[in-house]
Design an enzyme around this catalytic site. Structure first.
Site, PDB file in Angstrom:
ATOM      1  N   THR A   4       1.028  -1.046   0.037  1.00  0.00           N
ATOM      2  CA  THR A   4       0.030  -0.056  -0.012  1.00  0.00           C
ATOM      3  C   THR A   4       0.818   1.251  -0.014  1.00  0.00           C
ATOM      4  O   THR A   4       1.619   1.538   1.069  1.00  0.00           O
ATOM      5  CB  THR A   4      -1.065  -0.024   1.290  1.00  0.00           C
ATOM      6  OG1 THR A   4      -1.841  -1.229   1.385  1.00  0.00           O
ATOM      7  CG2 THR A   4      -1.805   1.218   1.228  1.00  0.00           C
TER       8      THR A   4
ATOM      9  N   LYS B 295      -6.913   0.856  -2.979  1.00  0.00           N
ATOM     10  CA  LYS B 295      -6.594   0.473  -1.966  1.00  0.00           C
ATOM     11  C   LYS B 295      -6.713   1.568  -0.740  1.00  0.00           C
ATOM     12  O   LYS B 295      -6.975   1.363   0.425  1.00  0.00           O
ATOM     13  CB  LYS B 295      -5.002   0.050  -2.071  1.00  0.00           C
ATOM     14  CG  LYS B 295      -4.415  -0.882  -0.515  1.00  0.00           C
ATOM     15  CD  LYS B 295      -5.531  -2.016  -0.074  1.00  0.00           C
ATOM     16  CE  LYS B 295      -5.048  -2.423   1.179  1.00  0.00           C
ATOM     17  NZ  LYS B 295      -3.563  -2.809   1.239  1.00  0.00           N
TER      18      LYS B 295
ATOM     19  N   LYS C  26       0.107   4.486   8.608  1.00  0.00           N
ATOM     20  CA  LYS C  26       0.696   4.759   7.298  1.00  0.00           C
ATOM     21  C   LYS C  26      -0.397   4.880   6.072  1.00  0.00           C
ATOM     22  O   LYS C  26      -0.506   6.096   5.400  1.00  0.00           O
ATOM     23  CB  LYS C  26       1.780   4.164   6.654  1.00  0.00           C
ATOM     24  CG  LYS C  26       2.144   3.997   5.237  1.00  0.00           C
ATOM     25  CD  LYS C  26       3.175   2.873   4.964  1.00  0.00           C
ATOM     26  CE  LYS C  26       2.358   1.461   4.782  1.00  0.00           C
ATOM     27  NZ  LYS C  26       1.687   1.424   3.648  1.00  0.00           N
TER      28      LYS C  26
END
Length: 295
Positions: A98, A174, A242
């Site tokens: 990701t 995503k 993150k």
């Protein structure tokens, strides 16, 4: 039926096991001795470097990257002993981390200059779903590239979701998904922290939520573990920290600022700063129970 993996952690290791069981020849590069032992036990071979991992690939085979961030991707591809030094035209890189869409696009463009295909393919669902083939694989790449690697993609997951032919759209999808996952997880932890403050039994409350309008998969999965005191890391706090940060940045880059995303990202950051970075993100329940202010 040969594939190289760089990164055999929770998700990558589950995929290595799946492919080995299906009869693939898998070469694994991972710096963690535990992950190396697990890969060997699954039937994979070990490579000392990304470059030596791809040395075993055939003309149309692929490298699967399952690391954490874009910096790691660039280093394992173009650093000393990087895989891109050994990849040949016609081979492919399946990019599963990701990361920001602009990083995905930049990596794909640099690979294309070498004649190497890139499939933007982030994944979601957790290690058990990856092992069982039930994870979501969000694929964005030109149709011809996807077709050349269809056997590998289908072996990786029963849920290969074609997003578009534009590399970067997998990463965008995503981030949208993980922003919602982060919001849902923070919401579930907040609701159960409130239930505890009200004197309710947390397990009973979660039973009700799971059969009612407040249910979410990530809420149930993480809060069950939190109630049991099981914070062994399957997904560290730092991962959704993150991902939500990247999602908020991506939103701002297109002029969108929603009411919940930045708040959820802030909770993950605060939990990290409180010393929970290496715990499973189920730790958000204890974080909110400890830090929610009292009147």
């Amino acid at each position: 039926m040969t594939v190289a993996f760089v990164g055999a952690g929770n998700m990558g290791g589950a995929l290595v096991e799946r492919l080995c069981e299906a009869g693939w020849s898998v070469a694994v590069c991972d710096t963690d001795p535990l992950r190396q032992r697990q890969a060997l036990a699954a039937g994979a071979s070990l490579a000392d470097t990304p470059l030596s991992a791809v040395a075993q690939l055939g003309p149309l085979d692929a490298l699967v990257i399952v690391v954490v961030d874009a910096e790691q991707c660039r280093d394992l591809l173009w650093g000393e002993q990087g895989a891109a030094n050994g990849l040949r035209p016609g081979q492919a890189v399946v990019l599963c981390p990701t990361i920001a869409p602009e990083d995905t696009v930049a990596i794909a463009q640099r690979l294309a200059e070498q004649g190497i295909d890139c499939i933007d393919a982030p994944m979601s669902g957790g290690p058990q779903r990856a092992r069982d083939g039930r994870m979501s694989l969000m694929v964005a790449a030109p149709a011809a590239v996807v077709q050349r690697q269809a056997g590998l993609l289908d072996a990786l997951s029963l849920n290969v979701m074609r997003i578009s032919e534009r590399v970067g759209d997998g990463a965008r999808t995503k981030l949208v998904n993980n922003l919602l996952a982060g919001i849902n997880l923070v919401g579930a932890a907040e609701a159960l922290a409130l239930a505890g403050r009200m004197g309710l039994d947390l397990a009973t409350t979660l039973d009700v939520i799971e059969r009612s309008s407040g249910q979410s998969w990530i809420g149930s999965d993480r809060m069950r573990r939190a109630i049991a005191g099981d914070l062994a890391p399957r997904a560290h706090v730092t991962l959704l920290e993150k991902d939500t940060r990247l999602a908020v940045a991506a939103a701002r880059s297109v002029g969108f600022e929603g009411p919940l995303g930045a708040g959820a990202a802030g909770v993950f950051q605060a939990a990290h700063e409180a010393g929970m970075a290496d715990l499973d993100d189920a730790a958000l329940l204890s974080f909110l129970r400890q830090n929610a202010p009292r009147p």
